[in-house]
Scaffold this active site. Structure first.
Site, PDB file in Angstrom:
ATOM      1  N   SER A  26      32.383  38.316  44.094  1.00 53.63           N
ATOM      2  CA  SER A  26      32.151  38.081  42.665  1.00 53.63           C
ATOM      3  C   SER A  26      30.688  38.162  42.273  1.00 53.63           C
ATOM      4  CB  SER A  26      32.689  36.698  42.290  1.00 53.63           C
ATOM      5  OG  SER A  26      31.929  35.693  42.941  1.00 53.63           O
ATOM      6  N   MET A  46      35.542  43.186  41.652  1.00 56.75           N
ATOM      7  CA  MET A  46      36.605  43.480  40.692  1.00 56.75           C
ATOM      8  C   MET A  46      36.026  43.466  39.285  1.00 56.75           C
ATOM      9  SD  MET A  46      39.671  41.210  42.362  1.00 56.75           S
ATOM     10  CE  MET A  46      38.684  40.233  43.516  1.00 56.75           C
ATOM     11  N   CYS A  64      44.837  34.760  36.491  1.00 59.24           N
ATOM     12  CA  CYS A  64      43.950  35.744  37.114  1.00 59.24           C
ATOM     13  C   CYS A  64      44.191  35.814  38.617  1.00 59.24           C
ATOM     14  CB  CYS A  64      42.496  35.388  36.830  1.00 59.24           C
ATOM     15  SG  CYS A  64      41.302  36.464  37.657  1.00 59.24           S
ATOM     16  N   CYS A  66      35.714  32.655  33.179  1.00 62.67           N
ATOM     17  CA  CYS A  66      34.780  33.663  33.672  1.00 62.67           C
ATOM     18  C   CYS A  66      34.521  34.780  32.673  1.00 62.67           C
ATOM     19  CB  CYS A  66      35.276  34.226  34.998  1.00 62.67           C
ATOM     20  SG  CYS A  66      36.915  34.981  34.921  1.00 62.67           S
TER      21      CYS A  66
END
Length: 302
Positions: free
Chosen positions: A29, A53, A113, A216
């Site tokens: 991340s 991602m 998610c 996020c």
């Protein structure tokens, strides 16, 4: 399928390895936790591939995060890719969240998610690319049991992380056995200060990077400001448990049962002196023009 090997280190930390060595795609991340997850797996001898991602993001911080993840992968000398899941994220996570608020419930986009993106699309694509496992920087522990609960094969269970303050097991509650058998959580047996110290000693570029907060994809955008792009304001009354009307809210959809910090137009009677009050909490939503019912306690200052 590779077997888990658990080794108790002299420091008291559990070293959970998989043997023989495996091909592991790590969801990176751009934060310190996933960076250390990749480091630990690499140091255990696994064939590690880093993947950022790219999902839906409003304020552009994803670009910085992607670059941070790339820098860590370069430092670790592991392959690195960026996989684009933006459209899928909009449909499976953002639309789910907005629809949930619109219908009067409080959805959890992080849970969705994890189910749909990180351990859905990412896992599927990683397996198709030859991965044995995917790994993330979640604070959670996984344990494999042989023939547990009447099953003939292996059975996987999630447990809270060693760091109770960072535990993320709740956000993974939807994961199935089919998903869990391909999951690794390398930092579940570490506390946050240990993770940062590992990152410092290894010279990782993200060692001192601050933890992300909140949802996020919103970045610095407030949830209310985001939702108001999709849900029109419908003002209604703020009513205490004693029946007193103390103001107006902006729309019951924007509030959550149990919410403490309430953005609304309050009106209080003039008392001739200062009034010290305890916090309000949303206790229920009701009415054709939905009222918010608040629980509260007042105390006059001396």
């Amino acid at each position: 399928m590779s077997l888990y090997v658990v080794k108790w280190l002299t420091s008291g930390i559990v070293d959970v390895r998989i043997s023989p060595m495996a091909k592991v795609f790590v969801g990176m991340s751009g934060g310190v936790d996933s960076s250390v997850a990749a480091l630990l797996l690499r140091d255990q001898g696994h064939d590690v591939v880093g993947v950022f991602m790219r999902c839906y993001n409003i304020d552009g911080c994803a670009e910085t995060d992607a670059e941070d993840a790339r820098r860590v992968a370069e430092h670790l000398k592991i392959p690195f890719y960026v996989w684009d899941f933006e459209e899928e994220y909009k449909k499976r996570v953002v639309e789910y969240m907005v629809d949930g608020y619109r219908s009067g419930i409080t959805p959890n986009p992080d849970v969705m998610c994890n189910r749909e993106i990180k351990f859905g699309l990412f896992l599927e694509r990683a397996l198709a690319a030859g991965a044995d496992y995917v790994a993330t920087g979640h604070y959670v522990r996984i344990e494999k049991q042989a023939g547990a609960n009447g099953n003939s094969g292996d059975y996987f269970s999630l447990f809270t992380a060693k760091d109770a303050n960072k535990d993320q097991s709740y956000f993974l509650w939807t994961l199935t056995q089919k998903q869990l058998k391909h999951c690794l959580f390398p930092i579940g047996d570490y506390i946050k200060p240990e993770v940062r110290e590992i990152a410092r000693k290894a010279g990782l570029p993200t060692a001192e990077k601050k933890d992300s907060q909140g949802i996020c994809f919103l970045g610095n955008i407030s949830m209310d400001d985001f939702l108001k792009q999709y849900i029109p304001e419908k003002r209604g009354s703020l009513v205490t448990t004693s029946g007193e009307n103390i103001g107006e809210h902006y729309g019951a959809e924007f509030y959550t049962i149990g919410q403490r910090h309430i953005d609304a137009d309050f009106k209080f009677p003039k008392t001739g002196g200062a009034v010290a009050r305890e916090p309000f909490y949303v206790s229920s939503k009701a009415g054709r023009l939905p009222s918010l019912h608040l629980s509260e306690h007042f105390a006059l200052s001396s």
